[in-house]
Enzyme design. Structure first.
Site, mmCIF file in Angstrom:
data_model
loop_
_atom_site.group_PDB
_atom_site.id
_atom_site.type_symbol
_atom_site.label_atom_id
_atom_site.label_comp_id
_atom_site.label_asym_id
_atom_site.label_seq_id
_atom_site.Cartn_x
_atom_site.Cartn_y
_atom_site.Cartn_z
ATOM 1 N N CYS A 357 0.815 -1.226 0.000
ATOM 2 C CA CYS A 357 0.000 0.000 0.000
ATOM 3 C C CYS A 357 0.847 1.273 0.000
ATOM 4 C CB CYS A 357 -0.888 0.054 1.233
ATOM 5 S SG CYS A 357 -1.827 -1.419 1.570
HETATM 6 O O1 KQY Z 1 -4.136 0.134 2.590
HETATM 7 C C1 KQY Z 1 -4.243 1.055 1.854
HETATM 8 N N1 KQY Z 1 -4.090 0.881 0.580
HETATM 9 C C2 KQY Z 1 -4.581 2.404 2.312
HETATM 10 C C3 KQY Z 1 -5.049 2.424 3.688
HETATM 11 C C4 KQY Z 1 -5.354 3.804 4.138
HETATM 12 C C5 KQY Z 1 -5.527 3.818 5.581
HETATM 13 C C6 KQY Z 1 -5.638 5.188 6.120
HETATM 14 N N2 KQY Z 1 -5.812 5.133 7.527
#
Ligand code: KQY
Length: 365
Positions: A357
């Site tokens: 992520c």
């Molecule tokens: O996991 C992701 N791709 C983004 C997560 C965003 C979390 C913000 N608290």
């Protein structure tokens, strides 16, 4: 920067698989105090370890705010790490950065998906999100790549995985969620994916991991390890809230053919934990109305599937959990040509995601 008006597919571009060679990986420096505890200091240590682990295999560019530039530049002391100043709202470049597409003839362009912070005012994680929506465009400008903007079509890079041979995997929980593209049905969403990523087959898993803040991003749950083979987060524990999700995903994966007509081999990756934030960890996060609430009783969506493939390496999270060794040995078996590097992932998980992520690969054109 040129803006393209046709589609990547019409122009001969497609999204390569993550294992295709990269020219670099992008990251964004964490500092948002209503997402990262203690003003982001522990997260900065975790991101630094990820950046340096990747930089041992390929160049890394880290985007940093003006206020954090000097600190980040000093901490990211590795000859393969470049630091550039970009304003952002948070640090999830998988979702805010461009999805790069190539044409096999030296061409590299980027898709700039509309971004609404994982659901806008219907369950999104913060507001405003305008600076994050501009990240893809700024990265493409730095790289001199032309851009396909999908105005009015919301998508995050973490909600898709491709095999580079015409197949895409995603979840209904996310892409069909009313908080992303309520004006489009499944077929219309598939049509956008076909045109932009040049895929011919979309595999829809019903849901992602339980309590994932993104409405079930596939990159925390299931990924391709090579064409025809996927890795699925897994539990045999019927008390685990992920049990029905894993079963439902397996049913789909065992009964589908990919774009090349192959049946899929499904590898199962154990889920760590259960993992929870401590009261102390939650207390370190600023309380801001409209931002994600932190609660020690909420199960964290920890997953070893949330790793990044780099040139010659696999950068995967570990959680100080008994399953860490099992995950490492499975990744070594699935990627025998890669060096598997496990990096502490808990601080990134506390912010709501993991290594995949917070990274975005730029394929070599
Ligand atoms: O996991 C992701 N791709 C983004 C997560 C965003 C979390 C913000 N608290």
């Amino acid at each position: 920067m040129t803006s393209q008006t046709r589609s990547p597919r019409a122009d001969g571009f497609s999204m390569p698989a993550e294992w295709a060679p990269h020219s670099r990986t992008w990251m964004v420096w964490p500092e948002r105090p209503d997402n990262w505890r203690l003003g982001g200091k522990p997260a900065q240590t975790a991101f630094t370890a990820v950046a340096k682990a990747i930089a041992d295999f390929e160049p890394v560019t880290v985007c940093v705010s003006a206020g954090q530039y000097e600190n980040a530049r000093a901490r990211l002391d590795h000859p393969a790490i470049r630091v550039v100043e970009i304003s952002t709202d948070d640090a999830w470049v998988r979702d805010t950065g461009p999805t790069f597409v190539t044409d096999g003839q030296g061409g590299l362009r980027g898709i700039d998906w509309a971004f609404n912070a994982w659901g806008g005012f219907d369950g999104g994680l913060y507001a405003p999100w305008q600076r994050d929506d501009q990240v893809a465009s700024k990265i493409l400008e730095i790289e001199g790549c032309s851009r396909y903007r999908t105005e009015g079509f919301v998508l995050e890079g973490g909600s898709i995985h491709v095999d580079g041979e015409g197949t895409l995997i995603t979840t209904e929980e996310c892409l069909l969620n009313r908080n992303r593209n309520p004006h489009l049905d499944r077929q219309q969403i598939e049509a956008v994916l076909h045109e932009h990523l040049a895929v011919d087959k979309v595999i829809w898993l019903p849901e992602g991991l339980f309590n994932d803040e993104t409405d079930g991003h596939v990159d925390n749950f299931c990924c391709f390890v090579r064409p025809g083979e996927v890795l699925l987060a897994w539990t045999d524990d019927q008390q685990n809230p992920n049990y029905p999700r894993c079963q439902a995903a397996l049913r789909v994966l065992e009964n589908v053919e990919d774009a090349c007509g192959r049946r899929l081999t499904v590898h199962k990756m154990p889920i760590p934990g259960p993992l929870y934030a401590t009261a102390e960890e939650c207390a370190g996060v600023d309380l801001v109305s409209g931002s994600q609430e932190r609660n020690p009783s909420s199960r964290l969506a920890g997953s070893y599937v949330n790793f990044l493939i780099v040139n010659g390496g696999i950068i995967a999270p570990k959680f100080d959990d008994p399953m860490d060794l099992v995950a490492e040995s499975l990744l070594k078996r699935l990627f025998p040509q890669h060096q598997v590097v496990m990096v502490p992932g808990r601080e990134i998980l506390l912010g709501g995601g993991n290594i995949h992520c917070i990274t975005q690969q730029q394929p070599a054109p």
